[in-house]
Design a protein around this motif. Structure first.
Motif, PDB file in Angstrom:
ATOM      1  N   UNK A  87       0.830  -1.349   0.209  1.00 51.98           N
ATOM      2  CA  UNK A  87       0.064   0.035  -0.062  1.00 51.98           C
ATOM      3  C   UNK A  87       0.790   1.130  -0.046  1.00 51.98           C
ATOM      4  N   UNK A  88       2.027   1.263   0.924  1.00 55.88           N
ATOM      5  CA  UNK A  88       2.908   2.439   0.862  1.00 55.88           C
ATOM      6  C   UNK A  88       3.544   2.787  -0.639  1.00 55.88           C
ATOM      7  N   UNK A  89       3.745   1.627  -1.113  1.00 54.72           N
ATOM      8  CA  UNK A  89       4.731   1.783  -2.435  1.00 54.72           C
ATOM      9  C   UNK A  89       3.761   1.922  -3.658  1.00 54.72           C
ATOM     10  N   UNK A  90       2.621   1.806  -3.620  1.00 56.81           N
ATOM     11  CA  UNK A  90       1.511   2.066  -4.799  1.00 56.81           C
ATOM     12  C   UNK A  90       0.578   3.262  -4.413  1.00 56.81           C
ATOM     13  N   UNK A  91       0.235   3.300  -3.474  1.00 55.60           N
ATOM     14  CA  UNK A  91      -1.077   4.265  -3.139  1.00 55.60           C
ATOM     15  C   UNK A  91      -0.586   5.642  -3.427  1.00 55.60           C
ATOM     16  N   UNK A  92       0.619   6.068  -3.084  1.00 50.53           N
ATOM     17  CA  UNK A  92       0.950   7.796  -3.344  1.00 50.53           C
ATOM     18  C   UNK A  92       1.085   7.857  -4.755  1.00 50.53           C
ATOM     19  N   UNK A  93       1.031   6.970  -5.797  1.00 52.73           N
ATOM     20  CA  UNK A  93       1.373   7.110  -6.980  1.00 52.73           C
ATOM     21  C   UNK A  93       0.354   6.854  -8.054  1.00 52.73           C
ATOM     22  N   UNK A  94       0.688   7.595  -9.271  1.00 49.86           N
ATOM     23  CA  UNK A  94      -0.231   7.469 -10.384  1.00 49.86           C
ATOM     24  C   UNK A  94       0.815   7.230 -11.778  1.00 49.86           C
ATOM     25  N   UNK A  95       1.483   6.116 -11.676  1.00 51.62           N
ATOM     26  CA  UNK A  95       2.324   5.685 -12.718  1.00 51.62           C
ATOM     27  C   UNK A  95       1.666   5.426 -14.091  1.00 51.62           C
ATOM     28  N   UNK A  96       2.244   5.536 -15.126  1.00 48.86           N
ATOM     29  CA  UNK A  96       2.096   4.970 -16.236  1.00 48.86           C
ATOM     30  C   UNK A  96       2.487   3.680 -16.611  1.00 48.86           C
ATOM     31  N   UNK A  97       3.410   3.269 -15.791  1.00 46.39           N
ATOM     32  CA  UNK A  97       4.378   2.081 -16.009  1.00 46.39           C
ATOM     33  C   UNK A  97       5.083   1.642 -14.655  1.00 46.39           C
ATOM     34  N   UNK A  98       5.061   0.343 -14.097  1.00 43.43           N
ATOM     35  CA  UNK A  98       5.837   0.067 -12.945  1.00 43.43           C
ATOM     36  C   UNK A  98       6.921  -1.079 -13.637  1.00 43.43           C
ATOM     37  N   UNK A  99       8.058  -1.022 -13.097  1.00 40.16           N
ATOM     38  CA  UNK A  99       8.938  -1.840 -13.272  1.00 40.16           C
ATOM     39  C   UNK A  99       9.495  -2.433 -11.970  1.00 40.16           C
ATOM     40  N   UNK A 100       9.554  -3.833 -11.841  1.00 37.21           N
ATOM     41  CA  UNK A 100       9.730  -4.434 -10.521  1.00 37.21           C
ATOM     42  C   UNK A 100      11.201  -5.319 -10.793  1.00 37.21           C
ATOM     43  N   UNK A 101      12.123  -5.097  -9.699  1.00 38.85           N
ATOM     44  CA  UNK A 101      13.283  -5.848  -9.525  1.00 38.85           C
ATOM     45  C   UNK A 101      13.310  -6.294  -8.082  1.00 38.85           C
ATOM     46  N   UNK A 102      12.875  -7.761  -7.914  1.00 34.80           N
ATOM     47  CA  UNK A 102      12.805  -8.251  -6.622  1.00 34.80           C
ATOM     48  C   UNK A 102      12.866  -9.717  -6.683  1.00 34.80           C
ATOM     49  N   UNK A 103      13.393 -10.404  -5.641  1.00 30.23           N
ATOM     50  CA  UNK A 103      13.301 -11.759  -5.201  1.00 30.23           C
ATOM     51  C   UNK A 103      14.953 -12.518  -5.216  1.00 30.23           C
ATOM     52  N   UNK A 104      15.740 -11.845  -5.474  1.00 31.80           N
ATOM     53  CA  UNK A 104      17.144 -12.361  -5.391  1.00 31.80           C
ATOM     54  C   UNK A 104      17.520 -12.429  -3.798  1.00 31.80           C
ATOM     55  N   UNK A 105      16.893 -11.393  -3.065  1.00 27.16           N
ATOM     56  CA  UNK A 105      17.306 -11.648  -1.601  1.00 27.16           C
ATOM     57  C   UNK A 105      16.413 -12.561  -0.776  1.00 27.16           C
TER      58      UNK A 105
END
Length: 218
Positions: A87-105
């Protein structure tokens, strides 16, 4: 005197307990909130969400001068953290695109972790993204093969393949494979693009990523 001592102990344990309750990376998220209050985030930007490969890409805007970037990479976050702070990572924004890098950790935290579990964590976060942004472009950058984590490469390879298969079935979604571009002529992972920890990038590593990612950017 006893009342003063009791009050002091109560205050001490209250502060200690409240600190213990704060989840990992809580302070990073509060810093994002502070930044957003000081400078309202632009709309229709490209939102980067993920772990330290984004966190340490502090000059990412210089690599994409024609794009508006919001970098919300934090610490050495895991997919569990992305889910916890969704919620904190998404709700403040109105992006046209999201790019995710995660999982390695996720794998680094638990070497016995199965690829299937990490993929499930990713799907959970992807669902949360789609609940808030059903139509925008959402892309996932493949987990890189960090030389310092070679023991985890088999799990990372399997997880990448599973996430790629999942993303291919999703609308307005792409799997961005950076692994091949990070190899030398013999098909080995280039160690010269990493700093001494063999986990994080020199500028040369980010230059490679830029070439791979650019065609996917809106």
């Amino acid at each position: 005197m006893k009342k003063i001592l009791s009050a002091f102990l109560l205050l001490y344990f209250t502060i200690t307990f409240s600190q213990e309750k704060k989840p990992m990376f809580w302070h990073d998220i509060q810093e994002f909130k502070k930044q957003d209050q000081q400078t309202p985030p632009p709309q229709n930007a490209i939102l980067l969400i993920g772990s330290s490969s984004f966190t340490k890409w502090t000059d990412v805007a210089d690599y994409f001068p024609t794009k508006t970037i919001i970098n919300r990479g934090f610490g050495g976050s895991r997919l569990t953290d992305l889910n916890d702070f969704a919620n904190d990572l998404l709700s403040p924004y109105q992006p046209k695109q999201i790019i995710i890098y995660c999982g390695e950790n996720d794998f680094a935290d638990n070497h016995q972790l199965k690829a299937e579990k990490v993929v499930k964590r990713y799907k959970s976060f992807y669902k949360k993204v789609r609940e808030r942004f059903p139509n925008i472009e959402v892309d996932y950058i493949s987990m890189k093969y960090s030389p310092s984590r070679e023991v985890l490469w088999p799990q990372i390879k399997e997880a990448n393949a599973r996430i790629e298969a999942f993303m291919k079935k999703q609308p307005n979604a792409e799997f961005i494979d950076v692994t091949k571009a990070m190899e030398d002529a013999n098909g080995n992972v280039r160690k010269d693009i990493f700093v001494d920890d063999m986990l994080h990038f020199k500028p040369e590593g980010y230059q490679i990523w830029t070439k791979v990612i650019t065609p996917y950017m809106k």
